[in-house]
Motif scaffolding. Structure first.
Motif, PDB file in Angstrom:
ATOM      1  N   SER A 108     -91.236 -13.160 -44.318  1.00 13.67           N
ATOM      2  CA  SER A 108     -92.322 -12.469 -43.626  1.00 13.67           C
ATOM      3  C   SER A 108     -92.359 -12.830 -42.148  1.00 13.67           C
ATOM      4  O   SER A 108     -92.936 -12.087 -41.336  1.00 13.67           O
ATOM      5  CB  SER A 108     -93.665 -12.803 -44.290  1.00 13.67           C
ATOM      6  N   TRP A 109     -91.740 -13.959 -41.784  1.00 13.09           N
ATOM      7  CA  TRP A 109     -91.702 -14.374 -40.380  1.00 13.09           C
ATOM      8  C   TRP A 109     -91.042 -13.328 -39.488  1.00 13.09           C
ATOM      9  O   TRP A 109     -91.341 -13.260 -38.273  1.00 13.09           O
ATOM     10  CB  TRP A 109     -90.945 -15.698 -40.237  1.00 13.09           C
ATOM     11  N   TYR A 161     -91.547 -10.321 -39.220  1.00  8.37           N
ATOM     12  CA  TYR A 161     -92.499  -9.340 -38.703  1.00  8.37           C
ATOM     13  C   TYR A 161     -93.820  -9.983 -38.268  1.00  8.37           C
ATOM     14  O   TYR A 161     -94.456  -9.499 -37.332  1.00  8.37           O
ATOM     15  CB  TYR A 161     -92.747  -8.277 -39.785  1.00  8.37           C
ATOM     16  N   ASN A 162     -94.188 -11.079 -38.941  1.00 15.42           N
ATOM     17  CA  ASN A 162     -95.435 -11.756 -38.554  1.00 15.42           C
ATOM     18  C   ASN A 162     -95.277 -12.552 -37.269  1.00 15.42           C
ATOM     19  O   ASN A 162     -96.250 -12.753 -36.527  1.00 15.42           O
ATOM     20  CB  ASN A 162     -95.894 -12.700 -39.671  1.00 15.42           C
ATOM     21  N   ASP A 196     -88.876 -16.515 -48.407  1.00 15.58           N
ATOM     22  CA  ASP A 196     -89.948 -15.798 -47.721  1.00 15.58           C
ATOM     23  C   ASP A 196     -89.490 -15.449 -46.306  1.00 15.58           C
ATOM     24  O   ASP A 196     -89.218 -16.336 -45.491  1.00 15.58           O
ATOM     25  CB  ASP A 196     -91.204 -16.667 -47.684  1.00 15.58           C
ATOM     26  N   GLU A 221     -88.763  -3.603 -43.213  1.00 11.91           N
ATOM     27  CA  GLU A 221     -88.411  -3.916 -44.591  1.00 11.91           C
ATOM     28  C   GLU A 221     -86.968  -4.400 -44.757  1.00 11.91           C
ATOM     29  O   GLU A 221     -86.352  -4.202 -45.799  1.00 11.91           O
ATOM     30  CB  GLU A 221     -88.661  -2.708 -45.498  1.00 11.91           C
ATOM     31  N   THR A 260     -85.662  -7.293 -45.448  1.00 12.05           N
ATOM     32  CA  THR A 260     -85.838  -8.667 -45.908  1.00 12.05           C
ATOM     33  C   THR A 260     -84.675  -9.156 -46.761  1.00 12.05           C
ATOM     34  O   THR A 260     -84.597 -10.336 -47.083  1.00 12.05           O
ATOM     35  CB  THR A 260     -87.141  -8.799 -46.714  1.00 12.05           C
TER      36      THR A 260
END
Length: 368
Positions: free
Chosen positions: A6-7, A9-10, A4, A73, A75
């Motif tokens: 997502s960090w 961008y979050n 994961d 994107e 990732t």
């Protein structure tokens, strides 16, 4: 299990406003990226400004990431250790599709995808040219999963669907309807395009340009350059366009040409041969390639004509990357023997630098 990320961008809301977790994981990313930098030339910066096109030092990259954040994107870190040479990559993101008969259309689509994936980023400071940049963006996109719960990449999914459309001659409306059904079945946030237009737009980096040139029906001249505005042939007087006759017996030209030449420019196709590092090496095979049968002609370079060409044009021959080509043409009738003898005259341009097994794949064709 997919990590994961997502960090990326979050954890960063705006410039210099980042979470502790973002700082920790970004530091780990930098450690991983620069552990592969044995030359000291820097590493491609994935910030939203450099966009994986410029090598930077560790300190500069850290500042860029704080200032601009990661590019959207990104990732799957294809430029920082998760390259196409990873042993798990083919298992995770490359699932080839073959029908029961080994359909040739699907094979060709897979070859096209492989050519894109073979592209390598330049380590030079300057920006890549637009064609190369489009390829690099396509390379990144090819590693994006279609959605969070699949191992199929976005590029693979689109090319497979287009291969099926071509194989079974599905109409545009039918293809758009299929995409709508698939989209409704996929999880929210999927990356499947909405229609054929969006699918082709996604694959636009793969497109090769071609030019349509109006031709005299009797093959006397081409209506191009200084003749582009003419409506009749200078030699035989034939009309460039189809003609209709009105009730008064007067002829009027329609805007439909009588005959068209489809010209596939050669230079962009040569450039594409050099955009893949493995294939660029093959372009010097005629000079450096190993012959398993040294006493036999296994390549045109072994023939007397080629050997005589080298001393006659020594400056050209001194660089093995200079491309030598062969041109062949013949007419054929694609509509069966019941019609005219010949309706098409393709002209094939064949790069001779490559081993013969590759030359047929990279033949360029123009036809009338």
């Amino acid at each position: 299990m997919e990590e994961d990320r997502s960090w990326m961008y979050n954890g960063r809301r705006k410039r210099n406003q980042v979470s502790a977790d973002w700082i920790l994981k970004t530091t780990d990313f930098l450690d991983r990226a620069f552990s592969r930098d044995t030359s000291g030339d820097g590493v491609m910066c994935p910030c939203n400004y450099c966009n994986n096109t410029r090598p930077q030092t560790r300190d500069t990259m850290r500042k860029h990431l704080f200032k601009h954040g990661f590019r959207p994107e990104y990732t799957v870190w294809v430029y920082h250790g998760e390259s196409d040479s990873d042993p798990t990559r083919d298992d995770v993101l490359r699932q080839r599709t073959f029908d029961e008969d080994g359909d040739a259309e699907v094979h060709r689509m897979d070859d096209m995808v492989d050519d894109v994936r073979d592209a390598h980023i330049s380590v030079e400071e300057e920006e890549p040219e637009p064609i190369a940049r489009a390829f690099y963006e396509m390379l990144t996109a090819s590693n994006q999963p279609l959605h969070a719960h699949t191992e199929v990449s976005q590029l693979d999914a689109i090319t497979r669907l287009l291969a099926v459309k071509s194989q079974f001659s599905i109409s545009i409306a039918g293809f758009d309807a299929l995409l709508n059904v698939f989209g409704a079945l996929l999880p929210q946030g999927h990356k499947l395009p909405l229609n054929l237009y969006e699918a082709k737009k996604f694959l636009s980096a793969l497109n090769m340009p071609y030019e349509k040139i109006d031709v005299c029906p009797k093959h006397c001249m081409l209506f191009r350059k200084e003749n582009s505005e003419k409506t009749h042939c200078d030699k035989c007087g034939e009309s460039r366009y189809m003609e209709v006759q009105n009730s008064y017996g007067e002829k009027k030209q329609l805007k439909f040409p009588m005959k068209v030449l489809r010209y596939l420019p050669f230079i962009p196709r040569l450039q594409r041969l050099y955009m893949s590092e493995p294939q660029a090496k093959q372009m010097t095979w005629h000079k450096y390639g190993h012959r398993y049968h040294p006493n036999k002609i296994v390549h045109p370079a072994d023939a007397e004509a080629w050997k005589q060409f080298d001393p006659d044009f020594s400056e050209f021959a001194s660089d093995a990357r200079n491309v030598r080509i062969a041109i062949a043409t013949d007419g054929f009738n694609p509509f069966g023997m019941g019609a005219a003898s010949y309706t098409c005259w393709p002209v094939f341009v064949i790069p001779l630098n490559l081993p013969q097994v590759f030359a047929s794949r990279n033949t360029t064709c123009s036809s009338v």
